[in-house]
Design a protein around this motif. Structure first.
Motif, PDB file in Angstrom:
ATOM      1  N   UNK A 186     -42.239  22.172 -73.608  1.00  0.00           N
ATOM      2  CA  UNK A 186     -43.522  22.529 -73.001  1.00  0.00           C
ATOM      3  C   UNK A 186     -44.387  23.359 -73.943  1.00  0.00           C
ATOM      4  N   UNK A 187     -45.694  23.332 -73.680  1.00  0.00           N
ATOM      5  CA  UNK A 187     -46.613  24.156 -74.454  1.00  0.00           C
ATOM      6  C   UNK A 187     -47.756  24.634 -73.574  1.00  0.00           C
ATOM      7  N   UNK A 188     -48.317  25.780 -73.972  1.00  0.00           N
ATOM      8  CA  UNK A 188     -49.438  26.357 -73.246  1.00  0.00           C
ATOM      9  C   UNK A 188     -50.203  27.268 -74.188  1.00  0.00           C
ATOM     10  N   UNK A 189     -51.497  27.362 -73.997  1.00  0.00           N
ATOM     11  CA  UNK A 189     -52.320  28.295 -74.746  1.00  0.00           C
ATOM     12  C   UNK A 189     -52.454  29.555 -73.908  1.00  0.00           C
ATOM     13  N   UNK A 190     -52.189  30.717 -74.504  1.00  0.00           N
ATOM     14  CA  UNK A 190     -52.240  31.987 -73.787  1.00  0.00           C
ATOM     15  C   UNK A 190     -53.476  32.761 -74.198  1.00  0.00           C
TER      16      UNK A 190
ATOM     17  N   UNK B 197     -44.572  27.970 -76.694  1.00  0.00           N
ATOM     18  CA  UNK B 197     -43.754  26.770 -76.586  1.00  0.00           C
ATOM     19  C   UNK B 197     -42.511  27.154 -75.801  1.00  0.00           C
ATOM     20  N   UNK B 198     -42.176  26.364 -74.780  1.00  0.00           N
ATOM     21  CA  UNK B 198     -40.990  26.619 -73.960  1.00  0.00           C
ATOM     22  C   UNK B 198     -40.118  25.379 -74.010  1.00  0.00           C
TER      23      UNK B 198
ATOM     24  N   UNK C 268     -44.256  12.751 -69.145  1.00  0.00           N
ATOM     25  CA  UNK C 268     -45.088  13.953 -69.161  1.00  0.00           C
ATOM     26  C   UNK C 268     -45.074  14.609 -67.788  1.00  0.00           C
ATOM     27  N   UNK C 269     -45.127  15.941 -67.783  1.00  0.00           N
ATOM     28  CA  UNK C 269     -45.209  16.680 -66.515  1.00  0.00           C
ATOM     29  C   UNK C 269     -46.025  17.949 -66.729  1.00  0.00           C
TER      30      UNK C 269
ATOM     31  N   UNK D 206     -47.688  24.904 -67.881  1.00  0.00           N
ATOM     32  CA  UNK D 206     -47.487  24.258 -69.186  1.00  0.00           C
ATOM     33  C   UNK D 206     -47.537  22.748 -69.048  1.00  0.00           C
ATOM     34  N   UNK D 207     -47.996  22.104 -70.100  1.00  0.00           N
ATOM     35  CA  UNK D 207     -47.842  20.667 -70.228  1.00  0.00           C
ATOM     36  C   UNK D 207     -46.492  20.424 -70.890  1.00  0.00           C
TER      37      UNK D 207
END
Length: 173
Positions: A39-43, A58-59, A155-156, A167-168
């Motif tokens: 997973x990834x996300x912008x913080x 990144x998770x 994808x989730x 997160x995507x």
């Protein structure tokens, strides 16, 4: 002769019952599905208006046989590392109707950060809450909920709690 047939029939019935019990035990033991998410996300630091306060997260989450590993990796905008948190635990339950995974973490490792480096707020919050729960209760509970999923595209969109992070995620088989 009749007693011998009764004995044979009893042995056959007992064998069938034991086989059924073995199959049921095997099915219930593997009731926790294995899966892997990347997973990834912008913080964003909402307490600071400067654009340079952005970080990326990144998770990676791996679940196998009811055991879970969760790795949070934080990055600065320039791609340099801003810290890592790795947790291990188990899947407590899965609500298949609402796609919620309840997880208990019992161990955690954090990477040391350089003193001059700005720590992402998400890292600070995750570190604080998990330390508090692990010290007080010996475990840190978290959950993830699959909000949207496209199995054809692997994808989730996943909501992580208690950090309230969306997160995507790529579903890895």
């Amino acid at each position: 002769m009749v007693k011998n047939w009764r004995w044979v029939i009893n042995i056959i019935i007992l064998t069938i019952l034991l086989s059924c019990i073995g199959v049921i035990a095997n099915l219930t033991a593997s009731s926790s599905p294995s899966f892997m998410l990347s997973c990834s996300s912008e913080l964003f630091n909402h307490h600071n208006d400067q654009q340079d306060s952005n970080h990326y997260l990144l998770v990676d989450l791996l679940s196998k046989d009811g055991q879970v590993q969760v790795h949070y990796r934080y990055f600065n905008i320039d791609g340099s590392s801003a810290g890592t948190v790795s947790m291990q635990g188990k899947v407590n339950s899965i609500d298949t109707e609402n796609m919620i995974y309840d997880i208990s973490v019992n161990t955690k490792q954090e990477s040391p950060l350089a003193e001059h480096q700005q720590v992402p707020e998400h890292y600070r919050y995750l570190s604080y809450v998990s330390n508090l729960n692990l010290s007080r209760d010996g475990m840190h509970n978290l959950s993830l909920q699959i909000i949207e999923q496209d199995k054809a595209k692997d994808f989730a969109v996943v909501l992580f709690q208690p950090s309230n992070t969306v997160c995507g995620c790529r579903l890895v088989n």
